[in-house]
Design a protein around this motif. Structure first.
Motif, PDB file in Angstrom:
ATOM      1  N   ALA A  20      43.338  49.784  39.011  1.00  0.00           N
ATOM      2  CA  ALA A  20      42.325  49.249  38.103  1.00  0.00           C
ATOM      3  C   ALA A  20      40.918  49.285  38.681  1.00  0.00           C
ATOM      4  O   ALA A  20      39.944  49.269  37.929  1.00  0.00           O
ATOM      5  CB  ALA A  20      42.687  47.807  37.715  1.00  0.00           C
ATOM      6  N   SER A  21      40.770  49.334  40.013  1.00  0.00           N
ATOM      7  CA  SER A  21      39.441  49.300  40.633  1.00  0.00           C
ATOM      8  C   SER A  21      38.944  50.678  41.056  1.00  0.00           C
ATOM      9  O   SER A  21      37.881  50.788  41.661  1.00  0.00           O
ATOM     10  CB  SER A  21      39.459  48.377  41.855  1.00  0.00           C
ATOM     11  N   ILE A  22      39.698  51.735  40.741  1.00  0.00           N
ATOM     12  CA  ILE A  22      39.336  53.084  41.166  1.00  0.00           C
ATOM     13  C   ILE A  22      38.701  53.837  40.003  1.00  0.00           C
ATOM     14  O   ILE A  22      39.257  53.882  38.907  1.00  0.00           O
ATOM     15  CB  ILE A  22      40.568  53.861  41.668  1.00  0.00           C
ATOM     16  N   ASN A  23      37.544  54.431  40.244  1.00  0.00           N
ATOM     17  CA  ASN A  23      36.948  55.349  39.273  1.00  0.00           C
ATOM     18  C   ASN A  23      37.656  56.696  39.413  1.00  0.00           C
ATOM     19  O   ASN A  23      37.384  57.467  40.328  1.00  0.00           O
ATOM     20  CB  ASN A  23      35.449  55.498  39.537  1.00  0.00           C
ATOM     21  N   ASN A  35      44.572  35.524  39.362  1.00  0.00           N
ATOM     22  CA  ASN A  35      44.174  36.771  38.711  1.00  0.00           C
ATOM     23  C   ASN A  35      43.353  37.691  39.601  1.00  0.00           C
ATOM     24  O   ASN A  35      42.760  38.656  39.116  1.00  0.00           O
ATOM     25  CB  ASN A  35      43.398  36.511  37.412  1.00  0.00           C
ATOM     26  N   LEU A  36      43.287  37.421  40.902  1.00  0.00           N
ATOM     27  CA  LEU A  36      42.599  38.306  41.835  1.00  0.00           C
ATOM     28  C   LEU A  36      43.638  39.099  42.631  1.00  0.00           C
ATOM     29  O   LEU A  36      44.478  38.525  43.310  1.00  0.00           O
ATOM     30  CB  LEU A  36      41.719  37.518  42.802  1.00  0.00           C
ATOM     31  N   ASP A  37      43.573  40.420  42.523  1.00  0.00           N
ATOM     32  CA  ASP A  37      44.481  41.309  43.243  1.00  0.00           C
ATOM     33  C   ASP A  37      43.708  42.038  44.326  1.00  0.00           C
ATOM     34  O   ASP A  37      42.558  42.453  44.116  1.00  0.00           O
ATOM     35  CB  ASP A  37      45.111  42.331  42.305  1.00  0.00           C
ATOM     36  N   LEU A  38      44.361  42.232  45.473  1.00  0.00           N
ATOM     37  CA  LEU A  38      43.684  42.818  46.625  1.00  0.00           C
ATOM     38  C   LEU A  38      44.579  43.849  47.290  1.00  0.00           C
ATOM     39  O   LEU A  38      45.770  43.611  47.519  1.00  0.00           O
ATOM     40  CB  LEU A  38      43.329  41.724  47.637  1.00  0.00           C
ATOM     41  N   TYR A  95      39.707  41.721  39.605  1.00  0.00           N
ATOM     42  CA  TYR A  95      39.812  40.402  38.978  1.00  0.00           C
ATOM     43  C   TYR A  95      40.109  40.602  37.494  1.00  0.00           C
ATOM     44  O   TYR A  95      39.391  41.320  36.789  1.00  0.00           O
ATOM     45  CB  TYR A  95      38.528  39.603  39.141  1.00  0.00           C
ATOM     46  N   HIS A  96      41.197  39.975  37.035  1.00  0.00           N
ATOM     47  CA  HIS A  96      41.608  40.104  35.644  1.00  0.00           C
ATOM     48  C   HIS A  96      40.984  38.961  34.848  1.00  0.00           C
ATOM     49  O   HIS A  96      41.482  37.828  34.851  1.00  0.00           O
ATOM     50  CB  HIS A  96      43.136  40.056  35.542  1.00  0.00           C
ATOM     51  N   ILE A  97      39.883  39.254  34.190  1.00  0.00           N
ATOM     52  CA  ILE A  97      39.211  38.226  33.388  1.00  0.00           C
ATOM     53  C   ILE A  97      40.115  37.772  32.259  1.00  0.00           C
ATOM     54  O   ILE A  97      40.180  36.586  31.924  1.00  0.00           O
ATOM     55  CB  ILE A  97      37.876  38.780  32.847  1.00  0.00           C
TER      56      ILE A  97
END
Length: 773
Positions: A76-79, A644-647, A686-688
């Protein structure tokens, strides 16, 4: 931005992760503990299960083999623009993709640097994507044969600890699995890219876009899938030119050149660059899956149509204001010589076809069979280069054409898994594999390079190699806390049909090169011990032999300012590899520490020397011994510190040394090239809400050397091996009507760093996708 259709179920990411150890491991305490240690985001909540052919998403092959698993939730955090983006944040792994659409996206893993492309393997649905025909920048995996938008899961295996893989797994193996349709579906996504870049005499913005669509359905027991991917992108210039010193009294006075140091700290006068590289890549994919009872088959057909071209830039102008393309020139007391062909234009067209078949199922209640067949063919690969730039007053249509003839590979593998061998919790995987490779390259002098006319053969080289292998691996759980594997791989290597040409009296004469035959046996051993419900200890040791590839043995040619010499007597690289692992699992993730050591003899290295006038002479010469000592610290966790914070965080330390080198003892004790001491990656998401994510990504590497002699110490110049620190952001929102929107930025600080060639500057991503089913 992409998505793959799925249905919601409870998370089973690690269910069956130890099946590679024993068939009965699903009932052991090791597996019970591991299934509670989730490996990716949202581990405790219901998620979407991605159906991949023949297995479940989130599986890890072996507890004792250092590995990493990526599913869609981890991305989810990768362009993501192309397939190699998916793995570039993984531990001890670097992708040298210089721009979006780069055909030379080489990969390095652990002690193998980014140019040792024959020390890593990539498979997509069992089909090899690694390119074991050429090396260095030409040896990049064929990433574009699989589209990022069709990928469901990726597993990264580190080191050659499994007998199922050849010595080309010295660095590791990337296993890609794509989704298979379970119902009628349609997917579309499109992305826009825009990059800023400013270096030397170039300052501009370059843009590109990607469009992808797929349709799929399952009719009875047959799954059908078709996709089309089109990528068009312009890149920043990839090469910057300085001239050889020249004190000619007739040198013309010019202006506009750029004065700056090279990677050795020498002041140079830079006169031009290769210009924007315009790339277009089209990929067509057909997948047909069919079930017959407990048996499954998958046909995989991929066709790539790729083209690229560039228009070089000249920086210098004469007293009349005209651009200078060649000759002896002088600026501010600096006299240089500009070769006439250095700023010539070039274009390439490449078409590739890959055919794959995978069949697996039970022969009996206790014996399973898997078969993989693959044929990869370069249908066309032709490069056309002019002798001079079309804007040069001395321009003619003359040039050079480089053409690949019969080139490609075939592979076949059959594998049996015996789930019961008469001893409780004992299983066996055994099989046979055959790989054959052929490479043929012809270089022609052309009277009209634009039409691709091949008027005079300049040089030709090529040959064939093949490797036959037999492997076996026993897996045993002597207790509920201990898992052991013992395996071995026997390989028989042959090279034949090698040839190159030489110029005799102005005529090209072929020279046959003798082949060779060698064999090697590689033992493997791994162990995993569950000390407590949360703590697992593991150890792996393996020998591995990496046989030389066709280019290293037979490639000999002269193309403008480059001469390559063949070396048909090369021995295989011989490596001894160790890995000691400690993993602590907790609700929502794990912390993992790996210490690894590699000692490799007869390291095949492309060593080059630049002669007067800019002529580069290169050949493949073995380095006696290179040792690597390294460590990895990895944290993968969900709901860390905040709900909801993934690392996903990892950092790698490596200490590399050239221990022995008979050819040039002066480099003994030096650091092996392109292997930074420290590397680190971070993905934080972070999953809002269930539909809205925001993410941060970060990549770090310190400086390294590009040469065995370690003389290239200048930083932030073309030719350097810079360290870098790059921050990126991404957000995406999923609407209820099937549409999703996303946006992101990579390299927010717009740092201009070099890995010999320049990394991209600040790049903006805009994405839209639509799903229907």
């Amino acid at each position: 931005m992409f998505s793959i259709h799925a249905r919601p179920v409870f998370n089973k990411r690690l269910l069956g992760c130890a099946m590679a150890l024993v068939a009965a491991a699903g009932h052991s305490s090791i597996v019970q503990a591991q299934t509670t240690q989730q490996t990716s985001s949202n581990a405790a909540a219901p998620i979407e299960e991605i159906l991949i052919w023949g297995s479940e998403a989130g599986q890890r092959s072996s507890l004792s083999h250092p590995a990493s698993v990526l599913t869609q939730a981890d991305l989810a955090s990768i362009n993501i623009a192309t397939t190699e983006d998916i793995v570039k944040f993984e531990p001890s792994l670097v992708i040298r993709r210089r721009f979006i659409g780069d055909s030379n996206g080489t990969m390095g893993m652990r002690g193998a640097n980014m140019f040792q492309t024959s020390r890593s393997m990539v498979f997509a649905d069992g089909v090899p994507l690694h390119y074991l025909l050429q090396s260095r920048w030409n040896g990049s995996p064929r990433w574009s044969m699989v589209s990022a938008s069709e990928i469901a899961q990726v597993e990264v295996l580190y080191g050659p600890f499994s007998a199922e893989y050849s010595g080309n797994a010295m660095g590791g193996v990337v296993l890609i699995e794509s989704a298979i349709p379970q119902e009628r579906e349609f997917h579309f996504d499109s992305s826009y890219y825009s990059q800023e870049f400013d270096a030397y005499g170039f300052d501009d913005r370059v843009n590109g876009y990607k469009s992808f669509f797929s349709v799929g359905d399952k009719i009875g027991d047959t799954s059908l899938y078709f996709s089309y991917n089109r990528l068009e992108n312009d890149s920043q210039p990839q090469t910057f030119y300085f001239g050889a010193n020249n004190s000619s009294p007739t040198a013309a006075n010019v202006s506009g050149g750029v004065i700056g140091n090279d990677q050795f700290g020498n002041s140079q006068l830079w006169f031009g660059d290769t210009g924007v590289v315009d790339t277009q890549t089209q990929n067509y994919k057909i997948k047909i899956g069919h079930d017959i009872g407990a048996w499954s088959g998958l046909v995989n057909i991929a066709y790539e149509d790729r083209a690229s071209s560039n228009q070089p830039n000249a920086y210098m102008r004469d007293s009349s204001g005209d651009l200078v393309w060649s000759g002896n020139v002088r600026q501010d007391g600096n006299g240089i010589s500009i070769p006439a062909g250095r700023l010539g234009v070039g274009e390439q067209e490449r078409d590739s076809l890959s055919l794959g078949l995978r069949v697996r199922g039970p022969l009996t209640d206790t014996i399973d069979l898997e078969t993989n067949l693959n044929q990869f063919a370069i249908v066309r690969d032709e490069s056309r280069d002019s002798l001079r730039n079309p804007a040069d007053p001395g321009y003619t249509p003359a040039g050079q054409v480089t053409d690949f003839g019969d080139t490609g590979w075939q592979s076949a593998e059959v594998k049996l898994t015996f789930n019961q061998l008469g001893v409780d919790n004992l299983s066996l995987v055994t099989g046979l594999r055959y790989d054959a490779y052929e490479l043929n390259i012809d270089v022609y002098d052309s009277n009209d390079y634009r039409s691709g006319s091949k008027d005079q053969l300049n040089s030709s080289s090529g040959g064939e190699t093949d490797v036959s292998a037999a492997f076996a691996e026993l897996s045993w759980l002597p207790t509920q806390q201990l898992a052991l594997t013992l395996g071995g791989r026997y390989e028989s290597f042959n090279s034949n049909g090698g040839y190159y040409t030489t110029q005799v009296g102005g005529n090209v004469q072929p020279i046959a090169v003798p082949g060779q035959s060698r064999s090697a046996f590689s033992p493997k051993f791994t162990a995993a011990y569950q000390a407590t419900d949360n703590l697992t200890l593991s150890y792996a040791v393996a020998e591995a032999y990496r046989f030389p590839i066709v280019e290293e043995l037979f490639s000999q040619y002269q193309a403008y300012n480059t001469i390559n010499q063949a070396n048909p007597t090369l021995k295989p690289e011989a490596g001894l590899h160790h890995n000691l692992g400690v993993e602590y699992g907790f609700d929502g993730g794990y912390i993992r520490v790996n210490a690894f050591q590699e000692s490799i003899d007869d390291v095949i290295e492309a060593q080059a020397e630049t002669l007067a006038g800019g002529i580069s002479v290169r050949t493949f010469i073995p380095i006696g011994q290179v040792d690597t000592l390294g460590g990895e610290f990895i944290v993968n966790a969900s709901d860390l510190w905040l709900d909801n914070l993934d690392l996903r965080f990892n950092t790698t330390y490596t200490d590399n040394e050239i221990v022995r080198n008979r050819v040039d003892p002066s480099i003994e004790g030096n650091v092996y090239p392109r292997l930074p001491t420290w590397r680190a990656n971070l993905l934080a998401t972070y999953h809002i809400s269930d539909d809205w994510n925001v993410g941060l990504n970060y990549q770090y590497a310190d400086t390294s050397f590009g040469r065995n002699d370690n003389r290239d110490t200048e930083q932030n110049v073309y030719g350097a091996q810079d360290g870098y620190s790059r921050v990126g952001i991404k957000t995406d929102y999923r609407f209820g009507n099937g549409f999703s929107l996303g946006a992101g930025v990579d390299n927010i600080g717009n740092d201009i760093d070099f890995v010999a060639h320049p990394w991209p500057g600040r790049t903006v991503y805009l994405n839209v996708s639509y799903d229907w089913q």
